[in-house]
Write a protein that holds these residues in place. Structure first.
Motif, PDB file in Angstrom:
ATOM      1  N   SER A   1      21.914  23.220 -37.821  1.00  0.00           N
ATOM      2  CA  SER A   1      22.159  22.293 -38.925  1.00  0.00           C
ATOM      3  C   SER A   1      23.242  22.828 -39.870  1.00  0.00           C
ATOM      4  O   SER A   1      24.127  22.087 -40.311  1.00  0.00           O
TER       5      SER A   1
ATOM      6  N   GLU B   1      16.240  19.075 -36.119  1.00  0.00           N
ATOM      7  CA  GLU B   1      17.109  18.346 -37.041  1.00  0.00           C
ATOM      8  C   GLU B   1      17.420  16.942 -36.558  1.00  0.00           C
ATOM      9  O   GLU B   1      17.661  16.030 -37.353  1.00  0.00           O
TER      10      GLU B   1
ATOM     11  N   TRP C   1      22.895  17.463 -42.405  1.00  0.00           N
ATOM     12  CA  TRP C   1      21.709  17.833 -41.639  1.00  0.00           C
ATOM     13  C   TRP C   1      20.776  18.701 -42.482  1.00  0.00           C
ATOM     14  O   TRP C   1      21.234  19.537 -43.280  1.00  0.00           O
ATOM     15  N   ASP C   2      19.484  18.513 -42.293  1.00  0.00           N
ATOM     16  CA  ASP C   2      18.474  19.270 -43.022  1.00  0.00           C
ATOM     17  C   ASP C   2      18.379  20.676 -42.431  1.00  0.00           C
ATOM     18  O   ASP C   2      17.912  20.851 -41.303  1.00  0.00           O
ATOM     19  N   GLU C   3      18.800  21.673 -43.184  1.00  0.00           N
ATOM     20  CA  GLU C   3      18.826  23.048 -42.670  1.00  0.00           C
ATOM     21  C   GLU C   3      17.443  23.689 -42.620  1.00  0.00           C
ATOM     22  O   GLU C   3      17.276  24.776 -42.073  1.00  0.00           O
TER      23      GLU C   3
END
Length: 431
Positions: A124, A237, A230-232
Motif C-alpha cells: 500500500s 488492501e 491505499w490503506d497502509e
C-alpha cells in the motif's frame, strides 16, 4: 443442546448450498451471454483514456524484467501509457535490472519511471508513493509476477468506457501460469478458475457486484485521490479499497476477457503464509464494515458484507462444528464395536444425523459441480485429470481453508489483545 447445534449446522450448510446454486445460475447466464458476443479489438485507440500502470516490487529480481516487458508490449498506445515500477526496500538486484531494461534500445523512449523507495507501509505504501507521480486518468495495478496478455489493458479500459460515470474500477481474470507444477498448484488452479468463472461472473450478473483482486485491475485516479490512497494499515488492501469504492456509489465492473497470468505458490509453507494473510485481512475488513448492515449504506455494500461474513464466520463455524460432531461420533462408534459400554457424548434424536450426512453429500456434489462448470468454460481445462482432482480436492485442499481461517482468526485476536504490529508478507517467487 447437541440436537440444536446440529440442526443449526445443517441449516447453515443448506443456506450455503442455496447460495452456491444461485451464484452458479448467474454464472451460466453470464457465460451464455458472453459466448453470444464477439470480442472486438478496436483499431482506433485514440479515444481511449491515459493509463498509469503501477508495479510494486520488493526483492523481485527473479521475475521483474519479464513482468515489465509484458506490460510494455501490451496493445495500447505508447503515448497513453505511463509505467511506474516501485523498487520497494529492495536488497537484491531488482532496481539494477529495471535500470538495465530502461536503458535498453527497445524501451529507452518509453515512459518508464523507476521509483526506488525506502519507506514503510508495504504494498500500500509503495502504491501511494507511486501515485504521487501518476499522470494517467486511470491507474492500473499489476503485481511483480504478472504476465498480462497483449490486450488485457485494452479490455479493461474498454469496459470502463461503457459507463465511465458509474464504473469506478474494472477488474479482469488472473490465471495460474505454473498450474501444472505439482498437486498444490493444480488445486490452486481449480480454485482460481472456479472463483473467476463462477463466483465473479455470477455475482456481477446477478447484482453488479465486484471486488478488486489486487492485480490486473484499473481504477480512476481521481477516485483514488478522493479516497486518500491505499490503506497502509490494511493487510488485504484490495478488499479494503473495494468497500471504499462502493461507499462512493461506484461499481467495480468485471472485464472477463482481460486476462493476466500470475505465479502461484508451489510449496505448502508459502501457500499457508499467503492465505493466512488474506484470511486475516478479510476478517478485519468484515469487522471494519459490519456496521454497514445497520446504517443507510447501499444494498450492494450490505450484500458484500454479508457475503464475506457468511463465508469467513457463519459457514466456517457451521462446517467446523459439524466436522467435529461427525468425527467424534465416528470415533465413538468405532470404539463401541469393541466396547459396547462406550457411548458418544453427542446423542441425536430421530433422523437428525441422517440429515447432516445428506447436507454434506449435497455440499460435496455442488462443490464438484461448480468446479467442473468453471473448467468447461476455460479452454483446455475440462479434462479427466482435472475432474478427478476436483473430486479429491474437497477432502484435501479444501479442508486447508478451515485450518487457515481458524489460525488467522486467532492471530487477529492476539494482534488486538497484545497490540502486535501487523506485518505484510510477500509471496515467495520461484523464477
Amino acid at each position: 443442546m447437541a440436537d440444536f447445534i446440529l440442526i443449526l449446522s445443517i441449516i447453515s450448510i443448506w443456506i450455503a448450498v442455496f447460495e452456491s446454486i444461485l451464484i452458479m445460475g448467474g454464472a451460466i447466464v453470464f457465460i451464455r451471454k458472453q459466448n453470444r458476443e464477439k470480442a472486438t479489438v478496436p483499431v482506433n485507440l485514440e479515444e481511449f483514456p491515459t493509463v498509469t500502470v503501477m508495479v510494486p516490487a520488493h526483492n523481485e529480481e527473479l521475475v521483474i524484467t519479464a513482468t515489465v516487458e509484458h506490460i510494455l508490449q501490451m496493445n495500447y498506445p505508447e503515448h497513453k501509457m505511463q509505467v511506474i515500477v516501485v523498487a520497494d526496500n529492495c536488497t537484491d538486484n531488482t532496481a539494477a535490472k529495471l535500470k538495465a531494461l530502461q536503458a535498453s534500445e527497445s524501451y529507452k523512449d518509453r515512459d518508464l519511471f523507476i521509483l526506488e523507495r525506502t519507506g514503510t507501509g508495504g504494498k500500500s505504501g509503495a502504491l501511494n508513493d507511486a501515485m504521487k507521480h501518476a499522470t494517467g486518468d486511470w491507474i492500473c495495478i499489476y503485481d511483480a509476477d504478472a504476465a498480462p496478455e497483449k490486450n488485457a489493458l485494452l479490455f479493461l479500459t474498454q469496459k470502463a468506457m461503457e459507463d465511465p460515470e458509474k464504473y469506478g474500477a474494472v477488474f479482469g481474470r488472473n490465471k495460474a501460469r505454473n498450474r501444472g507444477q505439482n498437486f498444490l498448484s493444480k488445486c490452486i488452479n481449480l480454485e482460481l478458475v472456479t472463483i473467476q468463472r463462477v463466483h465473479h461472473t455470477g455475482l456481477w450478473q446477478l447484482f453488479k457486484l465486484g471486488t478488486i483482486p489486487g492485480t490486473n485491475f484499473i481504477i480512476k485516479r481521481a477516485l483514488m485521490e478522493e479516497i486518500g490512497g491505499w490503506d497502509e494499515d490494511a493487510i488485504t488492501e484490495d478488499t479494503a479499497i473495494s468497500f471504499e469504492i462502493m461507499r462512493r456509489g461506484q461499481l467495480i465492473a468485471l472485464a472477463p476477457r482481460a486476462e493476466a497470468y500470475q505465479q502461484e505458490p508451489e510449496q505448502l509453507s508459502v501457500y499457508m503464509k499467503q492465505r493466512e494473510r488474506w484470511a486475516k485481512g478479510n476478517f478485519q475488513v468484515v469487522l471494519d464494515n459490519i456496521h454497514h448492515l445497520f446504517n443507510l449504506s447501499s444494498w450492494r455494500i450490505k450484500l458484500q458484507v454479508l457475503y464475506y461474513a457468511t463465508s469467513y464466520f457463519w459457514f466456517l463455524i457451521a462446517i467446523i462444528i459439524s466436522d467435529i460432531l461427525f468425527v467424534v461420533n465416528i470415533g465413538y462408534q468405532a470404539v463401541s464395536l469393541f466396547n459396547p459400554a462406550v457411548v458418544s457424548p453427542f446423542q441425536f434424536q430421530g433422523d437428525i444425523y441422517v440429515f447432516l450426512v445428506i447436507a454434506w453429500a449435497l455440499m460435496y456434489f455442488i462443490y464438484v459441480l461448480q468446479i467442473n462448470l468453471a473448467l468447461a468454460t476455460d479452454i483446455g481445462q475440462s479434462n479427466t485429470q482435472n475432474f478427478i482432482l476436483s473430486c479429491i480436492s474437497y477432502f484435501t485442499y479444501a479442508q486447508l481453508f478451515l485450518v487457515i481461517s481458524a489460525k488467522s482468526f486467532v492471530s487477529m485476536i492476539l494482534d488486538k489483545l497484545i497490540g502486535r504490529e501487523k506485518k505484510w508478507y510477500k509471496t515467495q517467487r520461484f523464477g
